[in-house]
Motif scaffolding. Sequence first.
Motif, PDB file in Angstrom:
ATOM      1  N   ALA A 120     -28.829 -78.686  58.394  1.00 43.19           N
ATOM      2  CA  ALA A 120     -29.799 -79.640  58.929  1.00 43.19           C
ATOM      3  C   ALA A 120     -29.594 -81.027  58.332  1.00 43.19           C
ATOM      4  CB  ALA A 120     -31.224 -79.150  58.655  1.00 43.19           C
ATOM      5  N   VAL A 121     -29.373 -81.087  57.011  1.00 41.77           N
ATOM      6  CA  VAL A 121     -29.197 -82.383  56.344  1.00 41.77           C
ATOM      7  C   VAL A 121     -27.970 -83.105  56.876  1.00 41.77           C
ATOM      8  CG1 VAL A 121     -28.592 -83.478  54.148  1.00 41.77           C
ATOM      9  CG2 VAL A 121     -30.431 -81.791  54.236  1.00 41.77           C
ATOM     10  N   TYR A 122     -26.840 -82.407  56.938  1.00 39.82           N
ATOM     11  CA  TYR A 122     -25.601 -83.084  57.346  1.00 39.82           C
ATOM     12  C   TYR A 122     -25.526 -83.324  58.843  1.00 39.82           C
ATOM     13  CZ  TYR A 122     -24.038 -82.698  52.574  1.00 39.82           C
ATOM     14  OH  TYR A 122     -23.927 -82.844  51.217  1.00 39.82           O
ATOM     15  N   THR A 123     -26.288 -82.559  59.605  1.00 46.51           N
ATOM     16  CA  THR A 123     -26.394 -82.853  61.033  1.00 46.51           C
ATOM     17  C   THR A 123     -27.175 -84.142  61.241  1.00 46.51           C
ATOM     18  OG1 THR A 123     -26.263 -80.518  61.664  1.00 46.51           O
ATOM     19  CG2 THR A 123     -27.234 -82.028  63.266  1.00 46.51           C
ATOM     20  N   LEU A 124     -28.274 -84.278  60.522  1.00 42.39           N
ATOM     21  CA  LEU A 124     -29.082 -85.501  60.627  1.00 42.39           C
ATOM     22  C   LEU A 124     -28.322 -86.729  60.112  1.00 42.39           C
ATOM     23  CD1 LEU A 124     -32.562 -84.138  59.487  1.00 42.39           C
ATOM     24  CD2 LEU A 124     -31.909 -84.839  61.794  1.00 42.39           C
ATOM     25  N   LEU A 125     -27.419 -86.516  59.149  1.00 38.82           N
ATOM     26  CA  LEU A 125     -26.640 -87.624  58.600  1.00 38.82           C
ATOM     27  C   LEU A 125     -25.431 -87.984  59.454  1.00 38.82           C
ATOM     28  CD1 LEU A 125     -26.699 -86.817  54.764  1.00 38.82           C
ATOM     29  CD2 LEU A 125     -27.927 -88.634  55.962  1.00 38.82           C
ATOM     30  N   GLY A 126     -25.169 -87.191  60.489  1.00 42.96           N
ATOM     31  CA  GLY A 126     -24.085 -87.537  61.402  1.00 42.96           C
ATOM     32  C   GLY A 126     -22.735 -86.964  61.047  1.00 42.96           C
ATOM     33  N   GLY A 127     -22.682 -86.047  60.061  1.00 39.21           N
ATOM     34  CA  GLY A 127     -21.410 -85.443  59.708  1.00 39.21           C
ATOM     35  C   GLY A 127     -20.501 -86.407  58.983  1.00 39.21           C
ATOM     36  N   ASP A 128     -19.205 -86.319  59.273  1.00 46.27           N
ATOM     37  CA  ASP A 128     -18.209 -87.060  58.511  1.00 46.27           C
ATOM     38  C   ASP A 128     -16.973 -87.242  59.377  1.00 46.27           C
ATOM     39  OD1 ASP A 128     -17.182 -88.265  56.221  1.00 46.27           O
ATOM     40  OD2 ASP A 128     -16.263 -86.405  55.533  1.00 46.27           O
ATOM     41  N   HIS A 129     -16.183 -88.306  59.101  1.00 44.16           N
ATOM     42  CA  HIS A 129     -14.999 -88.550  59.914  1.00 44.16           C
ATOM     43  C   HIS A 129     -13.739 -87.948  59.317  1.00 44.16           C
ATOM     44  CE1 HIS A 129     -14.576 -91.768  56.928  1.00 44.16           C
ATOM     45  NE2 HIS A 129     -13.300 -91.811  57.245  1.00 44.16           N
ATOM     46  N   PHE A 130     -13.790 -87.464  58.082  1.00 41.21           N
ATOM     47  CA  PHE A 130     -12.612 -86.876  57.445  1.00 41.21           C
ATOM     48  C   PHE A 130     -12.319 -85.486  58.003  1.00 41.21           C
ATOM     49  CE2 PHE A 130     -14.064 -89.714  53.942  1.00 41.21           C
ATOM     50  CZ  PHE A 130     -12.915 -90.491  53.844  1.00 41.21           C
ATOM     51  N   GLY A 131     -11.062 -85.075  57.895  1.00 36.64           N
ATOM     52  CA  GLY A 131     -10.677 -83.737  58.337  1.00 36.64           C
ATOM     53  C   GLY A 131     -11.100 -82.669  57.354  1.00 36.64           C
ATOM     54  N   SER A 132     -11.198 -81.437  57.837  1.00 38.10           N
ATOM     55  CA  SER A 132     -11.460 -80.232  57.041  1.00 38.10           C
ATOM     56  C   SER A 132     -12.873 -80.117  56.491  1.00 38.10           C
ATOM     57  CB  SER A 132     -10.444 -80.096  55.891  1.00 38.10           C
ATOM     58  OG  SER A 132      -9.146 -79.933  56.406  1.00 38.10           O
ATOM     59  N   HIS A 133     -13.818 -80.863  57.040  1.00 38.06           N
ATOM     60  CA  HIS A 133     -15.250 -80.626  56.822  1.00 38.06           C
ATOM     61  C   HIS A 133     -15.630 -80.487  55.347  1.00 38.06           C
ATOM     62  CE1 HIS A 133     -14.169 -79.026  60.847  1.00 38.06           C
ATOM     63  NE2 HIS A 133     -15.269 -79.644  61.203  1.00 38.06           N
ATOM     64  N   ARG A 134     -15.440 -81.572  54.595  1.00 40.25           N
ATOM     65  CA  ARG A 134     -15.707 -81.530  53.151  1.00 40.25           C
ATOM     66  C   ARG A 134     -17.158 -81.198  52.829  1.00 40.25           C
ATOM     67  NH1 ARG A 134     -16.940 -87.546  50.874  1.00 40.25           N
ATOM     68  NH2 ARG A 134     -17.497 -88.541  52.840  1.00 40.25           N
ATOM     69  N   TYR A 135     -18.102 -81.606  53.684  1.00 41.09           N
ATOM     70  CA  TYR A 135     -19.509 -81.353  53.385  1.00 41.09           C
ATOM     71  C   TYR A 135     -19.847 -79.867  53.371  1.00 41.09           C
ATOM     72  CZ  TYR A 135     -20.554 -86.337  54.029  1.00 41.09           C
ATOM     73  OH  TYR A 135     -20.595 -87.692  53.902  1.00 41.09           O
TER      74      TYR A 135
END
Length: 523
Positions: free
Chosen positions: A324-339
């Motif tokens: 929920a937190v990282y969805t609301l934050l918009g994710g990330d542009h880097f590869g391999s989903h660091r979050y």
Amino acid sequence: MKGISKQMRTLPDLIIAILCAAILSLFTWIVLSPSVGFDDANITQNYAQNIANGLGYVYYAGGERVEGSTSALWTALNTLGFLITDTPETLFAAVGFACTVGMIWFTISIARAFLDMAGLTERFAALPVAAIMACFPAAFGWTVWSLMETGLWCFLTAGFLWASIRLIRSRSLQVPVSGGVLLTVLAVLMVLTRPEAIVLVSGMLLVLLLIDRYLPGAHETGLVLRAALLSVAAFAALTLARLVYFGVPHPNTYYAKVSTDRLSEIKAGARYTLDYVSEPDTFVLLLLAALGLIAISRLGGAADRRGLVSVVIFALLVALGTVAVYTLLGGDHFGSHRYYLIFLVLLVPGAVLGVVWLAMRYPPALPFLALLCGAALIAQWLTFAADKGDYEIEFRLAEDSRAIGSILNRHDNSASVAVYIAGGIAMTYDGPIYDMLGLNWSDMAHTDRGRRGSYGAFSKPVFYQAAPTLVNPQRDNCVADWADNPHVNETFDNLFLEARFRELYALDCVDGVSLFRKIDRTE
């Protein structure tokens, strides 16, 4: 206490964790050929170097105070590195390696707890954890070689999850609780490591508090509240320090990171999450973790079923909250989903539980499971060797950017330079640098043009007011004309194509570096 005393098999587990991290670090080093980390890591290194040199928290010597690095704790550790040596990149990688070892070690300990609560033999924990971890080489590129705070964050979060599970286990068995100090220390360090950590830590502590109230016996409300109080105090202290030093209570280029279009941000975060779960390796790991849930439902005679169910509820709620937190934050542009790398700490023990249960219930399945693991390992390594985690370019950007800075520095280190690859060049160029995306330039960051996503902070009026001497240097062997780049044009509102810009700037070349140079009308 039976179980808990056996869960931290320190030396054997540590040896396996070190071997796993060493083998994967070597493999990813061969594939990625890293040298100075990601370009974003160079941004943190630049601030740390300036602080170590007594220049203050600035992007360049004589520049404004600006908090362009993401992690306060990682910036502090980087500063310590620069106080030790002028070239601390190897030292930072060593810290990342140590954190990766710690993350694997905590994951093994959690797997031991799962197996022990289920009444299964825990001697099968370490090797399966290492084998499954080895199927995710991209994670090791992130935690060891990116030189970003990812390794530190994964280590601290893994330790926090382990301490939480240990607390739940103790409460379920109604024995004295240990590890409360560890939980508190890790909560505080997490808050100092990532800006969103205060939300994640508060959420996890709330879940822990609710589960504590559900379990019988004397409650440990005070222990959990102490961790919450001190983590909030750490956040407040960090906020106060920002207010005193930068004049604002949050990072003063925060606006460059936040989209004003919340719906667009949430959609991007949802795509990020869907991309993560649809990755073949993640999907298989989720299936194996689901097998662990099936095992729990079939283990009527589990040694500590109440504790096991409580831990699973804790893990599921933490996972949902994180998504929920990282969805609301918009994710990330880097590869391999660091979050979402931290999900390995929860999913791998669940997968180990499922695999061990299946192997013990159906012994003929063991050779098939071993063959499947070997095939998955080979497939994942071959895939990583081919796609390089979709982030190999970040290393090359940093290296090229450092080279550009060195070239420009030899010619005229007083000229102002406008860039959007802002890390490496700041490590090697001594003059003023303007970050066109605003992450290291507060005037640009604070502009609001109804931006969408992390690349929406650019403002033409702010750019023209600054009027940098050099713009957008690129190592491309001096092209005869500016090559169209749709992404760059969209990001900067077609700046380089418009008539006003072409009237003020001309394409130039400096030792293999193409750039736009401001036309001197006085000549």
